[in-house]
Design a protein around this motif. Structure first.
Motif, mmCIF file in Angstrom:
data_model
loop_
_atom_site.group_PDB
_atom_site.id
_atom_site.type_symbol
_atom_site.label_atom_id
_atom_site.label_comp_id
_atom_site.label_asym_id
_atom_site.label_seq_id
_atom_site.Cartn_x
_atom_site.Cartn_y
_atom_site.Cartn_z
ATOM 1 N N LYS A 161 0.886 -1.189 0.483
ATOM 2 C CA LYS A 161 -0.145 0.374 0.084
ATOM 3 C C LYS A 161 0.704 0.943 0.233
ATOM 4 N N ILE A 162 0.318 2.090 -0.764
ATOM 5 C CA ILE A 162 0.878 3.485 -1.072
ATOM 6 C C ILE A 162 0.498 4.659 -0.985
ATOM 7 N N ASP A 163 0.335 5.878 -0.390
ATOM 8 C CA ASP A 163 -0.465 6.597 0.483
ATOM 9 C C ASP A 163 1.088 7.335 0.338
ATOM 10 N N ILE A 164 1.675 8.321 -0.950
ATOM 11 C CA ILE A 164 2.981 8.757 -0.601
ATOM 12 C C ILE A 164 2.610 10.493 -1.400
ATOM 13 N N GLU A 165 1.210 11.003 -1.197
ATOM 14 C CA GLU A 165 1.410 12.437 -1.413
ATOM 15 C C GLU A 165 1.858 13.352 -2.809
ATOM 16 N N GLY A 166 1.563 12.362 -4.200
ATOM 17 C CA GLY A 166 2.134 12.267 -5.441
ATOM 18 C C GLY A 166 2.747 11.793 -5.528
ATOM 19 N N SER A 167 3.869 11.418 -4.966
ATOM 20 C CA SER A 167 5.527 10.451 -5.279
ATOM 21 C C SER A 167 4.786 9.218 -5.951
ATOM 22 N N GLU A 168 3.878 8.807 -5.574
ATOM 23 C CA GLU A 168 3.279 7.230 -6.502
ATOM 24 C C GLU A 168 3.737 7.251 -7.969
ATOM 25 N N TYR A 169 3.325 8.522 -8.761
ATOM 26 C CA TYR A 169 4.184 8.570 -10.043
ATOM 27 C C TYR A 169 5.251 8.047 -10.109
ATOM 28 N N LYS A 170 6.199 8.829 -9.577
ATOM 29 C CA LYS A 170 7.392 8.705 -9.516
ATOM 30 C C LYS A 170 8.154 7.674 -9.190
ATOM 31 N N ILE A 187 -2.593 1.653 -3.994
ATOM 32 C CA ILE A 187 -2.132 3.339 -4.560
ATOM 33 C C ILE A 187 -3.460 4.259 -3.683
ATOM 34 N N GLU A 188 -3.264 5.470 -2.999
ATOM 35 C CA GLU A 188 -3.640 6.378 -3.386
ATOM 36 C C GLU A 188 -2.854 6.996 -4.388
ATOM 37 N N ILE A 189 -3.918 7.320 -5.197
ATOM 38 C CA ILE A 189 -3.675 8.961 -6.051
ATOM 39 C C ILE A 189 -3.899 10.403 -5.788
ATOM 40 N N HIS A 190 -2.672 10.870 -6.807
ATOM 41 C CA HIS A 190 -3.076 12.750 -5.778
ATOM 42 C C HIS A 190 -2.798 12.701 -6.655
ATOM 43 N N GLU A 191 -3.777 13.202 -7.977
ATOM 44 C CA GLU A 191 -3.367 13.669 -9.872
ATOM 45 C C GLU A 191 -3.628 15.287 -9.335
ATOM 46 N N ARG A 192 -4.575 15.484 -8.344
ATOM 47 C CA ARG A 192 -4.813 17.142 -8.175
ATOM 48 C C ARG A 192 -3.766 17.863 -8.162
ATOM 49 N N PHE A 193 -2.674 16.956 -7.449
ATOM 50 C CA PHE A 193 -1.319 18.117 -7.465
ATOM 51 C C PHE A 193 -0.577 18.481 -8.683
ATOM 52 N N PHE A 194 -1.275 17.676 -9.694
ATOM 53 C CA PHE A 194 -0.144 18.273 -10.822
ATOM 54 C C PHE A 194 -1.051 18.717 -11.531
ATOM 55 N N ASP A 196 -0.874 17.931 -15.053
ATOM 56 C CA ASP A 196 -1.023 16.818 -15.715
ATOM 57 C C ASP A 196 -1.478 15.869 -14.928
ATOM 58 N N GLY A 197 -2.038 15.921 -13.787
ATOM 59 C CA GLY A 197 -2.412 15.105 -13.374
ATOM 60 C C GLY A 197 -3.357 13.874 -13.515
ATOM 61 N N LYS A 198 -3.956 13.993 -14.802
ATOM 62 C CA LYS A 198 -4.745 13.061 -14.980
ATOM 63 C C LYS A 198 -4.328 12.446 -16.409
ATOM 64 N N GLU A 199 -3.047 13.045 -17.164
ATOM 65 C CA GLU A 199 -2.139 11.652 -17.976
ATOM 66 C C GLU A 199 -0.962 11.190 -16.954
ATOM 67 N N LYS A 200 -0.640 11.300 -15.773
ATOM 68 C CA LYS A 200 -0.190 11.015 -14.538
ATOM 69 C C LYS A 200 -1.450 9.779 -14.737
ATOM 70 N N THR A 201 -2.025 10.065 -14.888
ATOM 71 C CA THR A 201 -2.840 8.971 -13.886
ATOM 72 C C THR A 201 -3.430 7.364 -14.605
ATOM 73 N N LYS A 202 -3.527 7.793 -16.176
ATOM 74 C CA LYS A 202 -3.371 7.278 -16.899
ATOM 75 C C LYS A 202 -2.267 6.243 -17.166
ATOM 76 N N ILE A 203 -1.127 6.895 -17.073
ATOM 77 C CA ILE A 203 0.119 6.512 -17.415
ATOM 78 C C ILE A 203 0.189 5.618 -16.490
ATOM 79 N N LEU A 204 -0.637 5.815 -15.341
ATOM 80 C CA LEU A 204 -0.070 5.364 -13.766
ATOM 81 C C LEU A 204 -0.985 3.225 -14.416
ATOM 82 N N LEU A 205 -1.865 3.622 -14.519
ATOM 83 C CA LEU A 205 -3.130 2.558 -15.082
ATOM 84 C C LEU A 205 -2.660 1.596 -16.303
ATOM 85 N N ASP A 206 -1.577 2.165 -17.298
ATOM 86 C CA ASP A 206 -1.357 1.389 -18.429
ATOM 87 C C ASP A 206 -0.564 0.641 -17.942
ATOM 88 N N THR A 207 -0.134 1.668 -17.267
ATOM 89 C CA THR A 207 1.767 0.745 -16.579
ATOM 90 C C THR A 207 1.370 -0.448 -15.934
#
Length: 230
Positions: A161-170, A187-194, A196-207
């Motif tokens: 489990k990761i809840d790391i305030e935006g670092s999940e994408y990195k 994973i708790e996603i924090h796309e609201r921090f960015f 381009d958060g929506k694109e970051k989440t889509k890449i995360l889902l695809d990965t």
């Protein structure tokens, strides 16, 4: 995530702005933890011997305690935030709860950790975002998952489990490349921090999908996502 943020996120989902978040496998899943700190878990193969990694605990270990109470398993928890470390030391944790005062990153080392603007809040971040104060910094130890599992001697993790305030994408790629089998990733996603958060989440889902992880659980707030390896 605050109640107000959860409501706003749910409204976004209803209005169709984050409809790309859809479960792509239907399996039995149960919510563990309170509304603030919980996640969906597939409990079918979880037992007393299961290994749980919980990154980012703050001052809420309801998720960890729920799993310990239900299965008697060990939870290895990690958080470098000074306020969280102090809280854990003063809180009567279950004996199955093992805490480490460092965080997870894609490399091992000391990083500049930004503390929240509001002193009543707990969660800091290495990401520059509106909730943290660039003038309130501490040096915090971080380790990559490869080093962590080698130090702790684990070749298999039942739940990470990761809840790391935006670092999940990195750090996702470094998690997936670590020499350890992981059955479920929460994973708790924090796309609201960015911006381009929506694109970051889509890449995360695809990965995750390309690595065989299917999305089976989505919280009402649409930010706590649960994946299982197929």
């Amino acid at each position: 995530m605050s109640l107000i943020t959860k409501i706003k996120t749910k409204v976004k989902a209803i209005t169709g702005r984050i409809t790309y978040l859809k479960r792509n496998i239907k399996i039995h899943h149960v919510w563990y933890g309170n509304d603030y700190g919980g996640f969906y878990v597939c409990p079918e193969k979880i037992n007393k011997q299961s290994i749980i990694y919980s990154f980012g605990v703050g001052e809420d270990i309801s998720f960890d305690e729920s799993l310990i109470k239900e299965f008697g398993c060990h939870v290895f928890a990690f958080d470098p935030t000074p306020k969280s470390i102090k809280w854990i030391r003063e809180y009567k944790t279950p004996e199955e709860f093992v805490f480490y005062p460092y965080g997870i990153d894609d490399t091992t080392g000391i990083v500049e950790f930004l503390l929240p603007k509001n002193d009543n809040h707990v969660s800091g971040s290495v990401i520059h975002q509106e909730n943290v104060d660039d003038n309130k910094k501490v040096k915090a130890p971080m380790k990559c998952l490869t080093d962590i599992v080698q130090e702790l001697g684990h070749s298999h993790i039942d739940i990470l489990k990761i809840d790391i305030e935006g670092s999940e994408y990195k750090i996702l790629d470094s998690i997936l490349s670590a020499p350890v089998q992981i059955d479920q990733i929460l994973i708790e996603i924090h796309e609201r921090f960015f911006s381009d958060g929506k694109e970051k989440t889509k890449i995360l889902l695809d990965t995750l999908d390309k690595r065989g992880y299917k999305l089976f659980g989505i919280s009402d707030g649409m930010e706590e996502l649960s994946f299982i390896k197929i």
